[in-house]
Design an enzyme around this catalytic site. Structure first.
Site, PDB file in Angstrom:
ATOM      1  N   LYS A  54     -14.517 -31.730 -16.721  1.00 25.12           N
ATOM      2  CA  LYS A  54     -13.732 -32.691 -17.506  1.00 25.12           C
ATOM      3  C   LYS A  54     -13.619 -32.227 -18.956  1.00 25.12           C
ATOM      4  O   LYS A  54     -14.349 -31.319 -19.383  1.00 25.12           O
ATOM      5  CB  LYS A  54     -14.395 -34.066 -17.419  1.00 25.12           C
ATOM      6  CG  LYS A  54     -15.843 -34.101 -17.918  1.00 25.12           C
ATOM      7  CD  LYS A  54     -16.563 -35.360 -17.445  1.00 25.12           C
ATOM      8  CE  LYS A  54     -17.998 -35.372 -17.962  1.00 25.12           C
ATOM      9  NZ  LYS A  54     -18.797 -36.466 -17.352  1.00 25.12           N
ATOM     10  N   TYR A  76     -18.578 -32.179 -52.205  1.00 30.66           N
ATOM     11  CA  TYR A  76     -18.216 -33.590 -52.423  1.00 30.66           C
ATOM     12  C   TYR A  76     -19.459 -34.457 -52.593  1.00 30.66           C
ATOM     13  O   TYR A  76     -20.449 -34.282 -51.869  1.00 30.66           O
ATOM     14  CB  TYR A  76     -17.440 -34.129 -51.224  1.00 30.66           C
ATOM     15  CG  TYR A  76     -16.021 -33.650 -51.115  1.00 30.66           C
ATOM     16  CD1 TYR A  76     -15.103 -33.882 -52.144  1.00 30.66           C
ATOM     17  CD2 TYR A  76     -15.588 -32.992 -49.981  1.00 30.66           C
ATOM     18  CE1 TYR A  76     -13.780 -33.453 -52.023  1.00 30.66           C
ATOM     19  CE2 TYR A  76     -14.271 -32.557 -49.853  1.00 30.66           C
ATOM     20  CZ  TYR A  76     -13.372 -32.795 -50.881  1.00 30.66           C
ATOM     21  OH  TYR A  76     -12.080 -32.379 -50.760  1.00 30.66           O
TER      22      TYR A  76
END
Ligand SMILES: *Cc1c(COP(=O)(O)O)cnc(C)c1O
Length: 377
Positions: free
Chosen positions: A48, A273
């Site tokens: 999957k 950041y």
């Protein structure tokens, strides 16, 4: 002719800042390892989510060549795509997530089988196959019972009805009886024995078909869990089946990224950041062109390690969307253009997952689309 036939699967941008190497030989080895371990039970494969993020084309082709005859996807569309990759009709393809309304005809058209997950789906499938006339091999379906996850499969209350009235399955051409384990990566968890007992009770009361319970982790719990088939996913791709135990699987992925820039940072300067990292002493910081948009998770900020010229280096500051920073002060010969190993045999998907506070599955399935993907045979 290429010396590496797997290279036909190579893809991704020509000038990518990172190279994802996928070792199809290790994938085949892992399949055979689990199949040998499970024998006399058989081994299916779960592919999957685009083969756990590694490309369902190369993954499924490799597993089929290694002897896998039964595949599972999560969704119907994944199964339709997989059938185009594996047109050999002797290969069986099932859809774990169940029968969605008005899709019955697609199963026959692409020779797939649904996994029936409640009494309503059983009834819909029964009516459909009856309308088609004879039940033939293309009308196979698997039945999944929920043995304790309360997630997907015939739920506890409906299961009692089904066990009392097994004729509800009359006319259903059952291929497998299945269930799925909640805690198999923790062998001592009491839910394991409870689920095994309920699965055994359902198996005894329902029509005799091949039984399948174990995904990767339960396959390693021992022979009691393996029944007629095991159904591994993550272990095929090198993931650790059991927490806190040595991992017998071979790593399948390696990820390297180029150093774009190197800066000398003075004490007191901050990195990235939010200025979450402040240099305490003079440091050398290398910037890579890989960030959270590439699946290099933001939760790796100030925590992940990697390997440069044989030495461990550490993320400093926040991971940005397209960039990350590493302290390379301990690697004096570090240069712009060097390749940093973000994942390799010494620093696996599970190691990186531990540093991010997640699991190897999420690292694998999140591997970004901006890497150059290189397949090895
Ligand atoms: C994903 C999945 C698997 C494979 O699980 P792994 O832990 O990756 O081996 C097996 N069965 C079901 C129902 C699944 O959803």
């Amino acid at each position: 002719m290429s010396a590496n036939p797997a290279a036909r699967w190579n893809c991704g941008p020509e000038h990518a800042p990172g190279v994802l190497e996928i070792d199809l030989g290790a994938l085949a080895w892992n399949y055979r390892y689990l199949a040998d371990l499970a024998a006399p039970a058989n081994a299916a494969a779960v592919v999957k989510a685009d083969g756990y993020g590694l490309g369902v084309g190369p993954v499924a082709t490799t597993l089929a060549a290694a002897g896998c005859q039964v595949f599972f996807t999560a969704h119907l569309d994944e199964a339709i795509a997989l059938r185009a990759i594996l047109p050999d009709q002797t290969i069986e393809i099932g859809v774990l997530n169940g029968l969605v309304p008005n899709t019955e005809a697609l199963y026959a058209a692409h020779s797939l089988f649904p996994v029936l997950n409640d009494l309503g789906q059983i009834e819909v499938w029964r009516r459909w196959t009856r309308k088609q006339g004879e039940t033939d091999s293309t009308s196979h379906a698997a039945l999944q019972i929920d043995s304790g996850m309360s997630r997907l499969g015939v739920p506890a209350d409906e299961l009692e009805t089904l066990l009392a009235e097994p004729e509800r399955l009359d006319g259903v051409n059952l291929r497998f009886l299945m269930s799925h384990m909640a805690c198999a990566d923790t062998p001592s968890h009491p839910l394991n024995a409870q689920q095994l007992a309920l699965f055994g009770r359902a198996r005894a009361a329902l029509p005799p078909v091949e039984a399948m319970l174990a995904a990767s982790s339960a396959a390693l719990l021992g022979p009691d869990w393996r029944f007629d088939y095991i159904r591994p996913g993550v272990a095929l791709f090198g993931g650790r089946p059991e927490k806190g135990r040595p991992n017998p699987m071979r790593p399948v992925v390696a990820l390297r990224a180029r150093i774009l820039q190197i800066q000398n940072v003075a004490p007191g300067q901050t990195i990235g950041y939010g200025a979450t990292y402040e240099a305490k002493s003079p440091a050398v910081v290398a910037t890579l062109g890989v960030g959270y948009a590439d699946g290099y998770l933001r939760s790796l900020s100030n925590s992940a390690t990697a390997i440069l010229r044989g030495r461990r280096i550490k993320v400093v500051g926040r991971i940005s969307m397209d960039l990350s920073s590493f302290d390379v002060s301990a690697v004096p010969d570090a240069q712009v253009g060097d390749m940093v190993s973000l994942l390799n045999a010494e620093h696996t998907i599970d190691d990186l997952a531990d540093q991010a506070g997640t699991i190897g599955y999420e690292i694998l399935t999140g591997l970004g689309r901006r890497y150059r993907r290189v397949y090895r045979g």
